[in-house]
Design an enzyme around this catalytic site. Structure first.
Site, mmCIF file in Angstrom:
data_model
loop_
_atom_site.group_PDB
_atom_site.id
_atom_site.type_symbol
_atom_site.label_atom_id
_atom_site.label_comp_id
_atom_site.label_asym_id
_atom_site.label_seq_id
_atom_site.Cartn_x
_atom_site.Cartn_y
_atom_site.Cartn_z
ATOM 1 N N ASP A 25 -5.550 53.641 103.776
ATOM 2 C CA ASP A 25 -6.634 52.687 103.569
ATOM 3 C C ASP A 25 -6.185 51.636 102.533
ATOM 4 O O ASP A 25 -5.487 50.692 102.884
ATOM 5 C CB ASP A 25 -7.848 53.529 103.116
ATOM 6 C CG ASP A 25 -9.115 52.741 102.928
ATOM 7 O OD1 ASP A 25 -9.926 52.708 103.857
ATOM 8 O OD2 ASP A 25 -9.319 52.188 101.831
ATOM 9 N N GLY A 40 -6.277 65.589 104.655
ATOM 10 C CA GLY A 40 -6.442 64.763 105.853
ATOM 11 C C GLY A 40 -5.397 64.910 106.940
ATOM 12 O O GLY A 40 -5.656 64.618 108.103
ATOM 13 N N GLU A 83 0.389 61.416 106.706
ATOM 14 C CA GLU A 83 -0.975 61.139 106.209
ATOM 15 C C GLU A 83 -1.965 61.092 107.375
ATOM 16 O O GLU A 83 -1.583 60.766 108.502
ATOM 17 C CB GLU A 83 -0.981 59.745 105.561
ATOM 18 C CG GLU A 83 -0.992 59.726 104.059
ATOM 19 C CD GLU A 83 -2.341 60.081 103.441
ATOM 20 O OE1 GLU A 83 -3.250 60.579 104.137
ATOM 21 O OE2 GLU A 83 -2.481 59.845 102.232
ATOM 22 N N ASP A 123 -12.533 63.378 106.633
ATOM 23 C CA ASP A 123 -13.867 63.827 106.235
ATOM 24 C C ASP A 123 -14.763 62.721 105.720
ATOM 25 O O ASP A 123 -14.306 61.651 105.322
ATOM 26 C CB ASP A 123 -13.746 64.844 105.098
ATOM 27 C CG ASP A 123 -13.346 64.147 103.778
ATOM 28 O OD1 ASP A 123 -12.287 63.491 103.766
ATOM 29 O OD2 ASP A 123 -14.106 64.244 102.794
ATOM 30 N N THR A 125 -2.885 55.857 97.607
ATOM 31 C CA THR A 125 -2.426 57.250 97.702
ATOM 32 C C THR A 125 -0.952 57.312 98.083
ATOM 33 O O THR A 125 -0.149 57.956 97.401
ATOM 34 C CB THR A 125 -3.274 58.035 98.728
ATOM 35 O OG1 THR A 125 -4.649 57.932 98.353
ATOM 36 C CG2 THR A 125 -2.873 59.498 98.788
ATOM 37 N N ARG A 147 -14.279 67.213 109.328
ATOM 38 C CA ARG A 147 -12.840 67.217 109.602
ATOM 39 C C ARG A 147 -12.554 67.896 110.939
ATOM 40 O O ARG A 147 -11.528 67.661 111.568
ATOM 41 C CB ARG A 147 -12.082 67.993 108.514
ATOM 42 C CG ARG A 147 -12.121 67.355 107.142
ATOM 43 C CD ARG A 147 -11.166 68.103 106.208
ATOM 44 N NE ARG A 147 -11.420 67.807 104.803
ATOM 45 C CZ ARG A 147 -10.918 66.768 104.129
ATOM 46 N NH1 ARG A 147 -10.126 65.924 104.750
ATOM 47 N NH2 ARG A 147 -11.193 66.584 102.869
ATOM 48 N N GLY A 166 -3.935 52.042 100.345
ATOM 49 C CA GLY A 166 -2.494 52.225 100.156
ATOM 50 C C GLY A 166 -2.167 52.895 98.827
ATOM 51 O O GLY A 166 -1.031 53.298 98.598
ATOM 52 N N LYS A 225 -5.408 51.446 108.327
ATOM 53 C CA LYS A 225 -6.496 50.479 108.157
ATOM 54 C C LYS A 225 -5.963 49.295 107.351
ATOM 55 O O LYS A 225 -6.272 49.168 106.165
ATOM 56 C CB LYS A 225 -7.681 51.159 107.442
ATOM 57 C CG LYS A 225 -8.349 52.233 108.307
ATOM 58 C CD LYS A 225 -9.274 53.141 107.508
ATOM 59 C CE LYS A 225 -10.524 52.442 107.054
ATOM 60 N NZ LYS A 225 -11.485 53.391 106.420
HETATM 61 P P1 IMP Z 1 -6.021 55.091 100.215
HETATM 62 O O1 IMP Z 1 -7.137 54.139 99.934
HETATM 63 O O2 IMP Z 1 -5.024 54.536 101.184
HETATM 64 O O3 IMP Z 1 -5.392 55.582 98.949
HETATM 65 O O4 IMP Z 1 -6.659 56.340 100.907
HETATM 66 C C1 IMP Z 1 -7.269 57.271 100.076
HETATM 67 C C2 IMP Z 1 -7.879 58.393 100.816
HETATM 68 O O5 IMP Z 1 -9.183 57.966 101.164
HETATM 69 C C3 IMP Z 1 -7.271 58.822 102.138
HETATM 70 O O6 IMP Z 1 -6.199 59.714 102.010
HETATM 71 C C4 IMP Z 1 -8.478 59.499 102.731
HETATM 72 O O7 IMP Z 1 -8.622 60.786 102.199
HETATM 73 C C5 IMP Z 1 -9.606 58.630 102.263
HETATM 74 N N1 IMP Z 1 -10.029 57.677 103.290
HETATM 75 C C6 IMP Z 1 -9.813 56.342 103.344
HETATM 76 N N2 IMP Z 1 -10.381 55.788 104.409
HETATM 77 C C7 IMP Z 1 -10.967 56.806 105.066
HETATM 78 C C8 IMP Z 1 -11.718 56.891 106.283
HETATM 79 O O8 IMP Z 1 -11.982 55.914 107.007
HETATM 80 N N3 IMP Z 1 -12.144 58.128 106.622
HETATM 81 C C9 IMP Z 1 -11.901 59.243 105.882
HETATM 82 N N4 IMP Z 1 -11.197 59.219 104.748
HETATM 83 C C10 IMP Z 1 -10.744 58.000 104.349
HETATM 84 MG MG MG Z 2 -11.682 62.336 101.978
#
Ligand code: IMP
Ligand code: MG
Length: 177
Positions: free
Chosen positions: A102, A43, A98, A158, A106, A164, A104, A130
């Site tokens: 989303d 990303g 990053e 994506d 990751t 992307r 958090g 977000k």
């Molecule tokens: P996390 O939920 O913060 O761990 O985010 C996990 C991963 O989900 C991110 O690194 C993105 O690859 C993917 N992701 C979360 N929200 C979105 C979005 O709105 N668009 C695209 N990918 C997303």
């Molecule tokens: Mg993705």
């Protein structure tokens, strides 16, 4: 193949202006810190490429890959990490770059892994934040834009590994099955 329906959220010129500001800010804040930027693939790739060209101090760049189990659907807690910095980060100042934060999970998992190597500091840089989707607390020092709960694509982000390459950020209106 059926096309994903989306609408424009952040146009190219607005993204470019914001990234330029972030680059200037980081250059100032890290002027004496000799930082290592660690990009979280996939990303980050467009954001990072733009950002570093607005950073006016010497920086090192490393990459790692992180993904959630379910592909484009955000997994609850299963973060898979591969690769990682190929240099020692002990005592170094790290900027984790990053595309989107989303839940958090990751960022938290990566920070946990990197912290074991005793860097001097780790700060997070993300194109999109977000905060309404957050499930675990993470500190974000540099953010491009604050978005709502909607799924967004483009500029490196994506849906099902596609889109992307959109040169802007779009909001998905009807998620492709
Ligand atoms: P996390 O939920 O913060 O761990 O985010 C996990 C991963 O989900 C991110 O690194 C993105 O690859 C993917 N992701 C979360 N929200 C979105 C979005 O709105 N668009 C695209 N990918 C997303
Ligand atoms: Mg993705």
């Amino acid at each position: 193949m059926e096309r994903q329906k989306f609408e424009l959220l952040y146009p190219q010129d607005k993204i470019a202006r914001r990234i330029k500001e972030l680059g200037r800010l980081i250059s100032k804040d890290y002027a004496d810190k000799d930082p290592i930027l660690i990009g979280v693939l996939k990303g980050c790739f467009i954001f990072l490429a733009d950002l570093v060209r607005h950073i006016s101090i010497p920086v090192e760049m490393e990459f790692m890959t992180a993904s959630s189990y379910n592909g484009d659907v955000v997994a609850e807690n299963g973060v898979t990490m591969t690769g990682g910095p190929n240099v020692s980060i002990k005592g170094r100042h790290i900027l984790l770059v990053e595309g989107v934060v989303d839940s958090g999970h990751t960022v938290k998992a990566i920070m946990h892994k990197l912290n074991k190597q005793e860097p001097a500091s780790i700060q997070v840089v993300t194109l999109l934040d977000k905060p309404e989707c957050r499930k675990v607390e993470v500190d974000i020092t540099y953010k491009g834009f604050r978005a709502g709960k909607d799924f967004v694509i483009g500029y490196g982000l994506d849906v099902g590994q596609r889109y992307r390459n959109l040169p802007f950020i779009g909001r998905v209106v009807e998620k492709k099955k």
